[in-house]
Design a protein around this motif. Structure first.
Motif, PDB file in Angstrom:
ATOM      1  N   GLN A  35       0.848  -1.193   0.000  1.00 11.56           N
ATOM      2  CA  GLN A  35       0.000   0.000   0.000  1.00 11.56           C
ATOM      3  C   GLN A  35       0.892   1.254   0.000  1.00 11.56           C
ATOM      4  N   ALA A  36       1.984   1.207   0.753  1.00 11.72           N
ATOM      5  CA  ALA A  36       2.916   2.339   0.788  1.00 11.72           C
ATOM      6  C   ALA A  36       3.594   2.510  -0.569  1.00 11.72           C
ATOM      7  N   VAL A  37       4.034   1.400  -1.166  1.00 19.21           N
ATOM      8  CA  VAL A  37       4.686   1.461  -2.480  1.00 19.21           C
ATOM      9  C   VAL A  37       3.709   1.991  -3.525  1.00 19.21           C
ATOM     10  N   GLY A  38       2.488   1.475  -3.507  1.00 19.79           N
ATOM     11  CA  GLY A  38       1.480   1.931  -4.458  1.00 19.79           C
ATOM     12  C   GLY A  38       1.170   3.401  -4.302  1.00 19.79           C
ATOM     13  N   GLY A  39       1.113   3.866  -3.054  1.00 27.72           N
ATOM     14  CA  GLY A  39       0.842   5.279  -2.798  1.00 27.72           C
ATOM     15  C   GLY A  39       1.970   6.177  -3.300  1.00 27.72           C
ATOM     16  N   ILE A  40       3.209   5.736  -3.072  1.00 25.11           N
ATOM     17  CA  ILE A  40       4.365   6.516  -3.536  1.00 25.11           C
ATOM     18  C   ILE A  40       4.396   6.580  -5.062  1.00 25.11           C
ATOM     19  N   LEU A  41       4.167   5.446  -5.715  1.00 28.77           N
ATOM     20  CA  LEU A  41       4.162   5.412  -7.177  1.00 28.77           C
ATOM     21  C   LEU A  41       3.038   6.274  -7.741  1.00 28.77           C
ATOM     22  N   ALA A  42       1.871   6.236  -7.071  1.00 30.01           N
ATOM     23  CA  ALA A  42       0.740   7.043  -7.529  1.00 30.01           C
ATOM     24  C   ALA A  42       1.050   8.532  -7.397  1.00 30.01           C
ATOM     25  N   ALA A  43       1.645   8.913  -6.268  1.00 27.43           N
ATOM     26  CA  ALA A  43       1.994  10.325  -6.055  1.00 27.43           C
ATOM     27  C   ALA A  43       3.036  10.785  -7.062  1.00 27.43           C
ATOM     28  N   LEU A  44       4.033   9.914  -7.318  1.00 25.02           N
ATOM     29  CA  LEU A  44       5.072  10.249  -8.294  1.00 25.02           C
ATOM     30  C   LEU A  44       4.479  10.372  -9.695  1.00 25.02           C
ATOM     31  N   GLY A  45       3.587   9.433 -10.038  1.00 25.06           N
ATOM     32  CA  GLY A  45       2.948   9.484 -11.348  1.00 25.06           C
ATOM     33  C   GLY A  45       2.105  10.737 -11.513  1.00 25.06           C
ATOM     34  N   PHE A  46       1.389  11.103 -10.452  1.00 19.70           N
ATOM     35  CA  PHE A  46       0.556  12.311 -10.490  1.00 19.70           C
ATOM     36  C   PHE A  46       1.431  13.556 -10.678  1.00 19.70           C
ATOM     37  N   PHE A  47       2.539  13.617  -9.934  1.00 21.77           N
ATOM     38  CA  PHE A  47       3.444  14.772 -10.014  1.00 21.77           C
ATOM     39  C   PHE A  47       4.035  14.903 -11.417  1.00 21.77           C
ATOM     40  N   LEU A  48       4.497  13.794 -11.984  1.00 23.72           N
ATOM     41  CA  LEU A  48       5.088  13.830 -13.318  1.00 23.72           C
ATOM     42  C   LEU A  48       4.062  14.176 -14.389  1.00 23.72           C
ATOM     43  N   THR A  49       2.848  13.670 -14.196  1.00 24.33           N
ATOM     44  CA  THR A  49       1.775  13.980 -15.150  1.00 24.33           C
ATOM     45  C   THR A  49       1.448  15.466 -15.126  1.00 24.33           C
ATOM     46  N   MET A  50       1.398  16.049 -13.927  1.00 23.92           N
ATOM     47  CA  MET A  50       1.119  17.478 -13.807  1.00 23.92           C
ATOM     48  C   MET A  50       2.218  18.308 -14.465  1.00 23.92           C
ATOM     49  N   LEU A  51       3.464  17.882 -14.268  1.00 20.25           N
ATOM     50  CA  LEU A  51       4.572  18.602 -14.901  1.00 20.25           C
ATOM     51  C   LEU A  51       4.455  18.561 -16.424  1.00 20.25           C
ATOM     52  N   PHE A  52       4.084  17.376 -16.929  1.00 19.49           N
ATOM     53  CA  PHE A  52       3.941  17.238 -18.378  1.00 19.49           C
ATOM     54  C   PHE A  52       2.808  18.098 -18.908  1.00 19.49           C
ATOM     55  N   LEU A  53       1.653  18.053 -18.218  1.00 21.75           N
ATOM     56  CA  LEU A  53       0.487  18.814 -18.675  1.00 21.75           C
ATOM     57  C   LEU A  53       0.742  20.318 -18.642  1.00 21.75           C
ATOM     58  N   ILE A  54       1.519  20.743 -17.663  1.00 22.69           N
ATOM     59  CA  ILE A  54       1.817  22.179 -17.551  1.00 22.69           C
ATOM     60  C   ILE A  54       2.901  22.593 -18.543  1.00 22.69           C
ATOM     61  N   GLY A  55       3.974  21.770 -18.624  1.00 22.89           N
ATOM     62  CA  GLY A  55       5.109  22.144 -19.462  1.00 22.89           C
ATOM     63  C   GLY A  55       4.912  21.867 -20.938  1.00 22.89           C
ATOM     64  N   ALA A  56       4.528  20.640 -21.278  1.00 28.31           N
ATOM     65  CA  ALA A  56       4.439  20.240 -22.682  1.00 28.31           C
ATOM     66  C   ALA A  56       3.242  20.835 -23.402  1.00 28.31           C
ATOM     67  N   THR A  57       2.186  21.135 -22.680  1.00 26.87           N
ATOM     68  CA  THR A  57       0.968  21.657 -23.331  1.00 26.87           C
ATOM     69  C   THR A  57       0.687  23.099 -22.926  1.00 26.87           C
TER      70      THR A  57
END
Length: 270
Positions: A35-57
């Motif tokens: 559950q901890a690993v899944g939460g960390i991966l989800a948070a990391l994925g969310f952060f990277l997705t936000m960076l992409f949506l803000i920067g690339a688009t």
């Protein structure tokens, strides 16, 4: 549809049923870590997705994503209305046998509110726990209910329903938790083992638990012809085969015979 005499007290009496188990006592080993690993991966994925949506688009993608999220929440009422308008709601006067089992299992877990249950047509042996607009719901296919009731043991259906109630009790059906489990499958598989353990404790009948899982494998037509001793032997082989666990890598649910092995007390690693 076949019927069996309810083994649970009427809903009016379930308020006096004291909780007999705490579902948290049956959480599968390793769940906290994953559950901890899944939460960390989800948070990391969310952060990277936000960076992409803000920067690339240039922020346009982020706006679109936020609109999509808003529409998702706004459509929740529509999804609930669709379910209410196409499936049959279980209640005191509609499939009372099923309703009594639902209420009694919820009371045994100490659930303050009994989730709603709906039966819908589908040619599969399936059940699910869903949370729509904050409302906890148990979904049962007609084939699952029919198959369970044809065993002439209410405990088979009790296992299925208690399994789904355990998902709700332990928060597996929450928006964030459910999406993490769908994306991070080791957590999802552990959730299934956990809920099997809760259901087995509620039913307290190994044979009925085994029948419920066998039903998922072959369906109601062939279930009476299943050789339980041979199935037990096959489950032992599956439980001892390291490749069995490895083959689950892309699955959200453990192999059925690994689930069967666990509820039947066959030594195995989850």
């Amino acid at each position: 549809m076949s019927s069996v005499a309810p083994t649970s007290p009427p809903p009016s009496q379930t308020a006096n049923v004291r909780p007999t188990i705490d579902p948290r006592d049956y959480i599968a080993p390793g769940t906290g870590f994953h559950q901890a690993v899944g939460g960390i991966l989800a948070a990391l994925g969310f952060f990277l997705t936000m960076l992409f949506l803000i920067g690339a688009t240039f922020g346009i993608g982020l706006v679109v994503a936020l609109i999509g999220l808003l529409l998702f929440f706004l459509n929740q009422k529509k999804h609930l209305a669709k379910l209410h308008g196409s499936a049959i709601k279980v209640g005191p006067e509609q499939f009372p046998d099923v309703y009594n089992i639902l209420c009694h299992a919820a009371a045994q877990m100490g659930m303050a509110d009994v989730p709603e249950a709906y039966i819908y047509e589908d040619n599969t042996q399936n059940a699910a726990a869903a949370k729509i607009k904050g409302k906890r719901i148990v979904l049962l296919t007609d084939d699952m209910v029919y198959g369970a009731l044809t065993t002439k043991s209410a405990k088979v259906l009790q296992f299925v329903i208690a399994h789904e109630l355990a998902h709700h009790y332990l928060g597996h059906s929450g928006l964030i938790r459910s999406h993490i489990a769908m994306a991070y499958k080791p957590l999802s598989r552990l959730n299934e083992f956990t809920c099997d353990g809760v259901a087995a404790a509620i039913v307290n009948d190994q044979k009925a638990c085994g029948k419920a899982l066998a039903l998922l494998s072959v369906g109601p037509q062939l279930l009476p012809k299943v050789n339980v001793d041979a199935l037990f032997e096959q489950a032992q082989q599956v439980a001892s085969n390291k490749l069995s666990k490895k083959s689950e890598g892309a699955l959200t649910h453990p192999l059925l015979l690994r689930r069967f092995a666990r509820v039947m007390g066959i030594p195995m690693k989850v």
